[in-house]
Motif scaffolding. Structure first.
Motif, PDB file in Angstrom:
ATOM      1  N   TYR A   1       0.837  -1.191   0.000  1.00 10.43           N
ATOM      2  CA  TYR A   1       0.000   0.000   0.000  1.00 10.43           C
ATOM      3  C   TYR A   1       0.870   1.239   0.000  1.00 10.43           C
ATOM      4  N   ALA A   2       0.802   1.986  -1.095  1.00  9.55           N
ATOM      5  CA  ALA A   2       1.570   3.226  -1.194  1.00  9.55           C
ATOM      6  C   ALA A   2       0.864   4.311  -0.409  1.00  9.55           C
ATOM      7  N   ASN A   3       1.600   5.377  -0.115  1.00  6.38           N
ATOM      8  CA  ASN A   3       0.977   6.518   0.551  1.00  6.38           C
ATOM      9  C   ASN A   3      -0.091   7.087  -0.352  1.00  6.38           C
ATOM     10  N   SER A   4      -1.307   7.198   0.137  1.00  6.81           N
ATOM     11  CA  SER A   4      -2.372   7.752  -0.680  1.00  6.81           C
ATOM     12  C   SER A   4      -2.273   9.262  -0.671  1.00  6.81           C
ATOM     13  N   GLY A   5      -2.940   9.860  -1.662  1.00  8.93           N
ATOM     14  CA  GLY A   5      -2.923  11.306  -1.758  1.00  8.93           C
ATOM     15  C   GLY A   5      -1.864  11.791  -2.710  1.00  8.93           C
ATOM     16  N   PHE A   6      -1.624  13.085  -2.710  1.00  5.52           N
ATOM     17  CA  PHE A   6      -0.688  13.689  -3.658  1.00  5.52           C
ATOM     18  C   PHE A   6       0.740  13.432  -3.231  1.00  5.52           C
ATOM     19  N   LYS A   7       1.499  12.835  -4.145  1.00  2.00           N
ATOM     20  CA  LYS A   7       2.921  12.640  -3.909  1.00  2.00           C
ATOM     21  C   LYS A   7       3.676  13.555  -4.853  1.00  2.00           C
ATOM     22  N   ALA A   8       4.406  14.507  -4.316  1.00  2.00           N
ATOM     23  CA  ALA A   8       5.165  15.409  -5.183  1.00  2.00           C
ATOM     24  C   ALA A   8       6.304  14.627  -5.801  1.00  2.00           C
TER      25      ALA A   8
ATOM     26  N   SER B   1       6.381  -2.422  -3.645  1.00  2.00           N
ATOM     27  CA  SER B   1       7.058  -1.281  -3.025  1.00  2.00           C
ATOM     28  C   SER B   1       7.782  -0.484  -4.100  1.00  2.00           C
ATOM     29  N   GLN B   2       8.142   0.750  -3.752  1.00  2.00           N
ATOM     30  CA  GLN B   2       8.906   1.591  -4.670  1.00  2.00           C
ATOM     31  C   GLN B   2      10.243   0.940  -5.014  1.00  2.00           C
ATOM     32  N   GLU B   3      10.870   0.306  -4.033  1.00  2.00           N
ATOM     33  CA  GLU B   3      12.167  -0.336  -4.263  1.00  2.00           C
ATOM     34  C   GLU B   3      12.054  -1.471  -5.275  1.00  2.00           C
ATOM     35  N   LEU B   4      11.045  -2.337  -5.119  1.00  2.00           N
ATOM     36  CA  LEU B   4      10.859  -3.440  -6.059  1.00  2.00           C
ATOM     37  C   LEU B   4      10.524  -2.923  -7.451  1.00  2.00           C
ATOM     38  N   PHE B   5       9.716  -1.873  -7.510  1.00  4.77           N
ATOM     39  CA  PHE B   5       9.362  -1.287  -8.803  1.00  4.77           C
ATOM     40  C   PHE B   5      10.605  -0.744  -9.502  1.00  4.77           C
ATOM     41  N   ALA B   6      11.441  -0.012  -8.766  1.00  2.00           N
ATOM     42  CA  ALA B   6      12.652   0.566  -9.350  1.00  2.00           C
ATOM     43  C   ALA B   6      13.602  -0.525  -9.838  1.00  2.00           C
ATOM     44  N   GLU B   7      13.750  -1.598  -9.062  1.00  2.00           N
ATOM     45  CA  GLU B   7      14.622  -2.703  -9.472  1.00  2.00           C
ATOM     46  C   GLU B   7      14.104  -3.358 -10.745  1.00  2.00           C
TER      47      GLU B   7
ATOM     48  N   LEU C   1      -5.833   3.501  -3.247  1.00  2.00           N
ATOM     49  CA  LEU C   1      -4.674   3.707  -4.109  1.00  2.00           C
ATOM     50  C   LEU C   1      -3.598   2.742  -3.628  1.00  2.00           C
ATOM     51  N   ILE C   2      -3.459   1.592  -4.290  1.00  2.00           N
ATOM     52  CA  ILE C   2      -2.600   0.528  -3.780  1.00  2.00           C
ATOM     53  C   ILE C   2      -1.205   0.529  -4.393  1.00  2.00           C
ATOM     54  N   GLN C   3      -1.006   1.250  -5.492  1.00  2.00           N
ATOM     55  CA  GLN C   3       0.331   1.390  -6.073  1.00  2.00           C
ATOM     56  C   GLN C   3       0.503   2.817  -6.564  1.00  2.00           C
ATOM     57  N   SER C   4       1.647   3.411  -6.265  1.00  2.00           N
ATOM     58  CA  SER C   4       1.965   4.764  -6.742  1.00  2.00           C
ATOM     59  C   SER C   4       3.479   4.881  -6.825  1.00  2.00           C
ATOM     60  N   PHE C   5       4.033   4.434  -7.948  1.00  2.00           N
ATOM     61  CA  PHE C   5       5.478   4.316  -8.111  1.00  2.00           C
ATOM     62  C   PHE C   5       5.963   5.128  -9.306  1.00  2.00           C
ATOM     63  N   SER C   6       7.137   5.733  -9.158  1.00  2.28           N
ATOM     64  CA  SER C   6       7.770   6.479 -10.245  1.00  2.28           C
ATOM     65  C   SER C   6       9.271   6.248 -10.230  1.00  2.28           C
ATOM     66  N   VAL C   7       9.853   6.121 -11.423  1.00  4.17           N
ATOM     67  CA  VAL C   7      11.300   6.017 -11.586  1.00  4.17           C
ATOM     68  C   VAL C   7      11.706   6.976 -12.700  1.00  4.17           C
ATOM     69  N   GLN C   8      12.718   7.787 -12.446  1.00  7.17           N
ATOM     70  CA  GLN C   8      13.175   8.742 -13.443  1.00  7.17           C
ATOM     71  C   GLN C   8      13.983   8.052 -14.540  1.00  7.17           C
TER      72      GLN C   8
ATOM     73  N   VAL D   1      -0.108 -10.021 -13.520  1.00 10.46           N
ATOM     74  CA  VAL D   1       0.546 -10.915 -12.565  1.00 10.46           C
ATOM     75  C   VAL D   1       1.863 -10.307 -12.098  1.00 10.46           C
ATOM     76  N   LYS D   2       2.664  -9.825 -13.055  1.00  8.56           N
ATOM     77  CA  LYS D   2       3.942  -9.205 -12.700  1.00  8.56           C
ATOM     78  C   LYS D   2       3.732  -7.927 -11.903  1.00  8.56           C
ATOM     79  N   LEU D   3       2.779  -7.110 -12.319  1.00 13.42           N
ATOM     80  CA  LEU D   3       2.554  -5.847 -11.625  1.00 13.42           C
ATOM     81  C   LEU D   3       2.090  -6.077 -10.188  1.00 13.42           C
ATOM     82  N   ASP D   4       1.368  -7.184  -9.943  1.00  8.73           N
ATOM     83  CA  ASP D   4       0.956  -7.521  -8.578  1.00  8.73           C
ATOM     84  C   ASP D   4       2.149  -7.722  -7.651  1.00  8.73           C
ATOM     85  N   GLU D   5       3.257  -8.176  -8.213  1.00 15.43           N
ATOM     86  CA  GLU D   5       4.433  -8.485  -7.406  1.00 15.43           C
ATOM     87  C   GLU D   5       5.204  -7.239  -6.988  1.00 15.43           C
ATOM     88  N   LEU D   6       4.919  -6.114  -7.612  1.00 13.01           N
ATOM     89  CA  LEU D   6       5.662  -4.881  -7.340  1.00 13.01           C
ATOM     90  C   LEU D   6       4.995  -4.158  -6.178  1.00 13.01           C
TER      91      LEU D   6
END
Length: 322
Positions: free
Chosen positions: A34-41, A283-289, A77-84, A276-281
């Motif tokens: 569970y990502a932080n809900s709401g606006f993430k700058a 956290s932000q760390e797993l998404f970035a990896e 809001l169960i996923q909210s991930f970004s990688v530059q 299926v793959k997206l379910d495994e992500l």
């Protein structure tokens, strides 16, 4: 997102929607993160252009919550991930999103600034905030884009005239700022609406089967000249595509910028199940990896990459089971 901007902004055309479902998989869900809900700058510090601080972006805010009534479902809001983009700092990421809980709906918007235009990240931020935090009734927003965009474009031009920029920066900024846009609003009766311009996409998924993709339908539709919303284009001339539908408990909505949206389509086109793959992500760390590894294998383009996921949940349960 890197592209060569045309002088004349293309206008969105009518979109044809289709529904299809790939072969489902039998694997169990991984535990949700569970990502932080709401606006993430997305940008934690101010960006500088010609030695001028542009915006003081908040590090973190909570969702804007208005008066609500008790319902038999919740929207999480169960996923909210970004990688530059590789080689860039995180504060240079031009994928910006904003989220709010409103009565009687949840509103979220995602925008990807066009790299080669000036102030594209700031324009993307203003787009999502103006849409989500607007005072206009939703009927007026979906009836005419000018009702929502024109005041924003006017205030943008006023802000720009007060900036102390070099002659080169003034010339560049005068050409306009551009960004893609996709939104989702879910109402109390579980009906939903979405607006989109460009290649940031919405995916509605039920039981790990794709029900709707919007505004694109295939991986070959992605290119380096997507349709954009610009600061200098007359709002009345911007034809923003829209779609609506009805959701059920446990449905999921994914909002994604072009790099990961294109990957999703490619997976579906070879009868793989990307959910299926997206379910495994979880956290932000797993998404970035995963994004880094996928870039190295040339499965995902080296670009700013953002994934958001909202789930319709039974109010009496923590999460929906597959």
């Amino acid at each position: 997102m890197t592209l060569n901007l045309p002088i004349e902004l293309p206008i969105a055309t009518d979109t044809v929607f289709r529904t299809f479902c790939p072969n489902t998989f039998s694997e169990l869900h991984s535990p949700y993160g569970y990502a932080n809900s709401g606006f993430k700058a997305i940008c934690l510090n101010t960006q500088k252009y010609s030695d001028q601080n542009l915006y003081n972006l908040p590090v973190k805010t909570t969702p804007k919550t208005l008066e609500t009534k008790k319902l038999d479902f919740g929207i999480a809001l169960i996923q909210s991930f970004s990688v530059q983009k590789a080689g860039n700092a995180f504060v240079e990421c031009e994928d910006i999103w904003h989220y709010a809980e409103r009565n009687p709906m949840v509103s979220i918007a995602l925008s990807d600034g066009a790299t080669e235009s000036s102030f594209s990240r700031e324009w993307a931020r203003e787009l999502v905030k103006a849409f989500v935090d607007r005072d206009l009734p939703w009927q007026e927003v979906y009836a005419c884009a000018a009702n929502w965009l024109l005041p924003l474009q006017t205030s943008w031009q006023q802000w720009l005239t007060h900036q102390n920029l070099s002659w080169f920066a003034k010339r560049k900024s005068g050409e306009g700022a551009f960004a893609t846009f996709v939104s989702l609003e879910v109402f109390a009766d579980l009906s939903w609406k979405s607006l989109a311009v460009g290649d940031s996409c919405l995916f509605m998924v039920r039981d790990r089967c794709l029900q709707t993709s919007f505004p694109l339908q295939k991986s070959h539709e992605f290119n380096n000249r997507p349709r954009l919303i610009g600061t200098n284009v007359k709002a009345a001339n911007i034809n923003i595509s829209q779609i609506h539908g009805d959701a059920k408990h446990c449905d999921r909505f994914y909002l994604a910028t072009d790099a990961i949206a294109c990957w999703i389509f490619k997976q579906l086109e070879v009868n793989q199940n990307p959910w299926v793959k997206l379910d495994e992500l979880t956290s932000q760390e797993l998404f970035a990896e995963w994004v880094t590894a996928s870039r190295e294998q040339y499965e995902i383009a080296n670009d700013d990459t953002t994934l958001l996921c909202l789930e319709i949940q039974d109010a009496t349960k923590i999460r929906c089971e597959p």
